[in-house]
Design a protein around this motif. Structure first.
Motif, PDB file in Angstrom:
ATOM      1  N   SER A 273       0.833  -1.214   0.000  1.00  0.00           N
ATOM      2  CA  SER A 273       0.000   0.000   0.000  1.00  0.00           C
ATOM      3  C   SER A 273       0.865   1.261   0.000  1.00  0.00           C
ATOM      4  O   SER A 273       0.476   2.275  -0.590  1.00  0.00           O
ATOM      5  CB  SER A 273      -0.979  -0.013   1.176  1.00  0.00           C
ATOM      6  N   ARG A 276       1.724   1.921  -3.545  1.00  0.00           N
ATOM      7  CA  ARG A 276       0.586   2.462  -4.299  1.00  0.00           C
ATOM      8  C   ARG A 276       0.375   3.936  -3.981  1.00  0.00           C
ATOM      9  O   ARG A 276       0.078   4.738  -4.874  1.00  0.00           O
ATOM     10  CB  ARG A 276      -0.681   1.644  -4.007  1.00  0.00           C
ATOM     11  N   ALA A 305      -7.215  -2.398  -5.306  1.00  0.00           N
ATOM     12  CA  ALA A 305      -6.228  -1.665  -4.507  1.00  0.00           C
ATOM     13  C   ALA A 305      -5.744  -0.427  -5.267  1.00  0.00           C
ATOM     14  O   ALA A 305      -5.511   0.622  -4.674  1.00  0.00           O
ATOM     15  CB  ALA A 305      -5.049  -2.574  -4.162  1.00  0.00           C
ATOM     16  N   ALA A 309      -6.143   3.377  -3.937  1.00  0.00           N
ATOM     17  CA  ALA A 309      -5.003   4.290  -3.792  1.00  0.00           C
ATOM     18  C   ALA A 309      -5.160   5.492  -4.721  1.00  0.00           C
ATOM     19  O   ALA A 309      -4.664   6.579  -4.441  1.00  0.00           O
ATOM     20  CB  ALA A 309      -3.699   3.561  -4.081  1.00  0.00           C
ATOM     21  N   THR A 343      -8.055  -7.728  -3.949  1.00  0.00           N
ATOM     22  CA  THR A 343      -8.215  -7.529  -2.513  1.00  0.00           C
ATOM     23  C   THR A 343      -9.439  -8.319  -2.057  1.00  0.00           C
ATOM     24  O   THR A 343      -9.418  -9.029  -1.066  1.00  0.00           O
ATOM     25  CB  THR A 343      -8.420  -6.024  -2.216  1.00  0.00           C
TER      26      THR A 343
END
Ligand code: GUN
Ligand code: FE
Length: 442
Positions: A273, A276, A305, A309, A343
């Motif tokens: 994450s 991202r 995801a 983001a 995800t």
């Protein structure tokens, strides 16, 4: 007519389908053909009533006019590498790709390869591409020279690779950077062409070469950057061993000044994450290459995801890791990937979203929103004419389609190059399907 309504930043443009539509194009002050108007046939024609006798109308009964597709990432010197069997990315590079790319030092070899490559793009309805050339200057000159002759919007760059690569494709640090700068001067912004600074990926460039690439990128902010990141787990482990102190693979590119708008990173599969967020903060974009990722067993791009983001991305063929030049095949593979590895598994990507990601969305990710990938007024007149009845099964399916989603899905699932009846580059029909009946001219 098929196009996308204007959308605000971060939003997918919604697809607009006009069964009886009219697209008006005209040259701008510099002579480049652009879209002037688009919409329902009578409504648009009414605005041109005075001019009507002077209008030259091409009539495409039973066809769909759509924006040319935008391929955000593929390799010109890999057209003959498609379908080469290998255990995964690294053996595939070593056994097939690097040996093959050595051929592109020769201008004679390049002359025919570039002609074939651009012909395949046009046959498949791809009008804008961001492409890797090989590490040889001659490969960039051939590809961009021939794209220029065809009037195409092609962005390409000489691969930078000064280590961990065999003789024949390995370049030299200082010379490679001088060559890149000379190529920028020769090609960037000439007609519709662009240049991309092209470090292949972290393992094949020395720190000095990556630093030099970053330095060039800061001096030429409107030149593109293209590379690969986090495609395959063996590759990720290799980068970790080369840069044990870096927070992540992506962070190596940040350290060298290679994350910024107009920087396009292929794959972006094994990101976390923080990576991202870094993509979003820097304005870098991902080129999502689902046929390649499925073929090489690299993994699945996480669309959810990415959307969460909020970084830019679009679809790409990644020929020759990818298995097809066809945007239809790429969109279908993206749909499969949406089903897996997300995800939350079972994502059902909408057909209009897939189409957008390969046209207007990909253009936006390249920094070319409103220039290509759509047919709104002001866009350059790159478009394709699709025959939704190009094959017997397509004809059966598309004539039964009730909703736009059904029509688009029929083409995504059953379509290939046969769907593309004509490809127009800046308003000029550059490639016509010889098997199709001639268009009626009114
Ligand atoms: N990573 C480094 N080079 C390449 C390449 O040519 N293709 C793919 N798919 N990944 C790479
Ligand atoms: Fe690639």
């Amino acid at each position: 007519l098929l196009y996308f309504a204007a959308s605000s930043a971060g939003e997918v443009g919604s697809a607009v389908y006009e069964k009886d539509g009219l697209l008006v194009i005209a040259p701008d002050d510099s002579g480049r053909q652009r879209v002037v108007a688009i919409g329902e046939y009578r409504a648009v024609l009414a605005r041109y009533a005075d001019l009507e006798p002077a209008l030259l109308i091409s009539h495409f009964p039973g066809r769909i006019i759509a924006p040319g597709f935008v391929d955000m990432h593929l390799h010109y010197p890999q057209l003959d590498v498609i379908g080469s069997p290998a255990e995964g990315l690294l053996p595939w590079l070593e056994n097939y790709t690097f040996p093959h790319e050595t051929r592109f030092s020769s201008p004679e070899y390049n002359a025919q390869a570039a002609e074939f490559f651009l012909g395949e793009l046009l046959r498949n309805g791809v009008t804008t591409a961001l492409a890797f050339a090989s590490s040889h200057v001659a490969s960039v000159d051939a590809l961009l020279g021939q794209a220029q002759q065809r009037g195409m919007r092609v962005i390409a760059g000489k691969v930078l690779m000064d280590q961990n690569a065999p003789d024949g494709v390995r370049d030299q640090t200082e010379q490679s950077l001088r060559d890149s700068e000379a190529l920028i001067a020769r090609w960037h912004g000439v007609d519709r062409l662009g240049y991309a600074i092209t470090p292949r990926f972290v393992p094949t460039s020395s720190a000095a070469q990556l630093a030099g690439a970053g330095e060039l990128a800061s001096r030429y902010p409107d030149v593109w950057i293209q590379s690969h990141v986090a495609e395959n787990l063996d590759e990720v482990a290799w980068v970790r061993s080369l840069y044990p102190k870096a927070r992540s693979y992506l962070d190596v590119y940040r350290q060298f000044g290679l994350l910024r708008p107009r920087a396009v990173y292929a794959h972006c599969i094994h990101l976390d994450s923080q990576d991202r967020d870094l993509m979003r903060q820097t304005g870098a974009a991902a080129a999502v290459c689902p046929t390649s990722n499925l073929f090489l067993g690299s993994g699945f791009f996480d669309f959810q995801a990415a959307d969460q983001a909020g970084f830019l991305y679009g679809l790409a063929s990644d020929v020759g890791g990818g298995t097809s030049f066809s945007p239809f095949h790429t969109m279908l593979a993206a749909y499969y990937v949406g089903r897996e590895g997300q995800t939350k598994p079972g994502l059902s990507l909408k057909p209009a979203v897939l189409w957008w990601q390969h046209s207007a969305g990909a253009a936006r990710a390249l920094g070319l929103a409103g220039v290509v990938g759509n047919l709104l007024p002001g866009c350059e007149a790159d478009f394709i004419v699709l025959n939704p009845c190009a094959t017997p099964l397509l004809a059966r399916k598309t004539t039964q389609a009730v909703s736009l989603d059904e029509l688009l899905f029929s083409m995504i699932v059953l379509g290939d190059d046969r769907l593309v009846e004509a490809t127009y580059i800046a308003g000029v029909p550059i490639r016509l399907n010889a098997d199709s009946p001639p268009f009626q001219q009114e």
